[in-house]
Design an enzyme around this catalytic site. Sequence first.
Site, mmCIF file in Angstrom:
data_model
loop_
_atom_site.group_PDB
_atom_site.id
_atom_site.type_symbol
_atom_site.label_atom_id
_atom_site.label_comp_id
_atom_site.label_asym_id
_atom_site.label_seq_id
_atom_site.Cartn_x
_atom_site.Cartn_y
_atom_site.Cartn_z
ATOM 1 N N HIS A 1 0.846 -1.187 0.000
ATOM 2 C CA HIS A 1 0.000 0.000 0.000
ATOM 3 C C HIS A 1 0.883 1.240 0.000
ATOM 4 C CE1 HIS A 1 1.148 -0.570 4.185
ATOM 5 N NE2 HIS A 1 0.868 0.700 4.408
ATOM 6 N N ASP B 1 0.784 5.280 1.827
ATOM 7 C CA ASP B 1 0.130 5.994 2.925
ATOM 8 C C ASP B 1 -0.544 7.247 2.374
ATOM 9 O OD1 ASP B 1 1.130 4.104 4.695
ATOM 10 O OD2 ASP B 1 2.934 5.266 5.132
ATOM 11 N N HIS C 1 4.778 0.046 -0.057
ATOM 12 C CA HIS C 1 5.526 -0.783 0.890
ATOM 13 C C HIS C 1 4.640 -1.872 1.469
ATOM 14 C CE1 HIS C 1 3.773 2.670 2.984
ATOM 15 N NE2 HIS C 1 3.785 1.985 4.112
ATOM 16 N N ARG D 1 7.892 -8.642 15.556
ATOM 17 C CA ARG D 1 8.232 -7.302 15.070
ATOM 18 C C ARG D 1 7.232 -6.303 15.627
ATOM 19 N NH1 ARG D 1 7.276 -3.745 10.560
ATOM 20 N NH2 ARG D 1 9.185 -2.624 10.016
#
Length: 333
Positions: free
Chosen positions: A205, A207, A262, A272
Site C-alpha cells: 500500500h 500511505d 511498501h 516485530r
Amino acid sequence: MVVLSKPAIEQYSYIRNYIPTTFCSAIPIIDLSKPDSNHLIVKACEEFGFFKVINHGVPLEFITNLESEAIKFFSLPLSQKEKAGPPTPLGYGNKSIGLNGDIGWVEYLLLTTNPDSCSHRFLSVFGENPEKFRSALQDYILAVRKMACEVLELMADGLKIQPSNVFSKLLMDEKSDSVFRLNHYPPCPELQALKGRNMIGFGEHTDPQIISVLRSNNTSGLQISLRDGKWISVPPDQNSFFINVGDSLQVMTNGRFQSVRHRVLANSLKSRVSMIYFGGPPLSEKIAPLPSVLMKGEKSLYKEFTWHEYKKSAYKTRLADNRLEHFERIVAS
C-alpha cells in the site's frame, strides 16, 4: 494471536515462490545534522519516496518507553485487548485491516495523536496505571512530530519553496488530522512448513497522508517497491527512523515526489513491533499542487480535493489500490 492450524492459516495472503532478497544498501541515509541534508532529502524523495534518518534528535528514552508499553499491551490476553476494539477506525484490531477484506498477520492499535482524547474504554485496558502509557505516547508523539516538521521544512528548503513551513504548518495545526499506529507482527512458526511462500504481515500500500515516520525493533520484514516495480528489503535499525512520502505530498509536489509502495512480510521466528506517526492535514485542507512547485508552463496533474474527501475515498478501497487515480487530471498531450 494464536498458533493456527493449516486450514486456518490458508486464509492469509502469500507471495508465492518469493525468493528472499538481500537487504538493500542503496536506501538513502539522511543525517539531519549535516548542512546538505535538504538537497539529499529532495533527491531521496524523487528517487525512492523513502529514506532513513539519523541524528534525528528524538530521545532514546522516549522510544524505549513507548515500545515497552506497546509490548506490555500486546502481551495481554486477547480477551483483554479486544476491550480496546473493534477499530472504528481507531482502537484495537487483529488480522483484519480496514473494512474491505484485507487480512494480515498483524495486530495493532490505531490512535489519535492527541493523548487527551484516548477514551476511558481504551485506557481501562491498561489496568491500574493507564497514565504511564498516555505519558509515554505523548512524549514520543511530540518529539517525532517535531522531527517530522524539521524534515518537511528541509524538503521545502531543498525545493526552494517559501515559506519553509508550507508543509509542516499542516502537521502543527491544532486541527491536524494525524494518527498514530502501533503494529505487532507475532512470530509465525508455521511459515517454515510453507516452502516457497511468504506470508503477508501487512499488504502492499501507500500511505494517504503527507508524511509517515516509522520506527521498528530490529526484526526484519519491511519492504519497499522501487520505481521499476522491484521489491527490496529494508534493513531494520531500532535507533533510526524511516520516512515515507505520502499520497498528499505526492499531489502537493505535482508528482515530483512519489508516495512509496511498501509492505511487511511475516517472520517465522521473531516478533516485530513498529510505531508509525502519520502526519496529516486538517480535514478541511485543500490538497493540490503548490503553484511554487510548478515549472513554467507545467500543468497540474491532479484535481484539487480536501483531505476529508480523499480520506473518505481511501476508506472505500483495498490496500493495494491506487487511491490517487480518481483524482488525476487527464492532461492532453
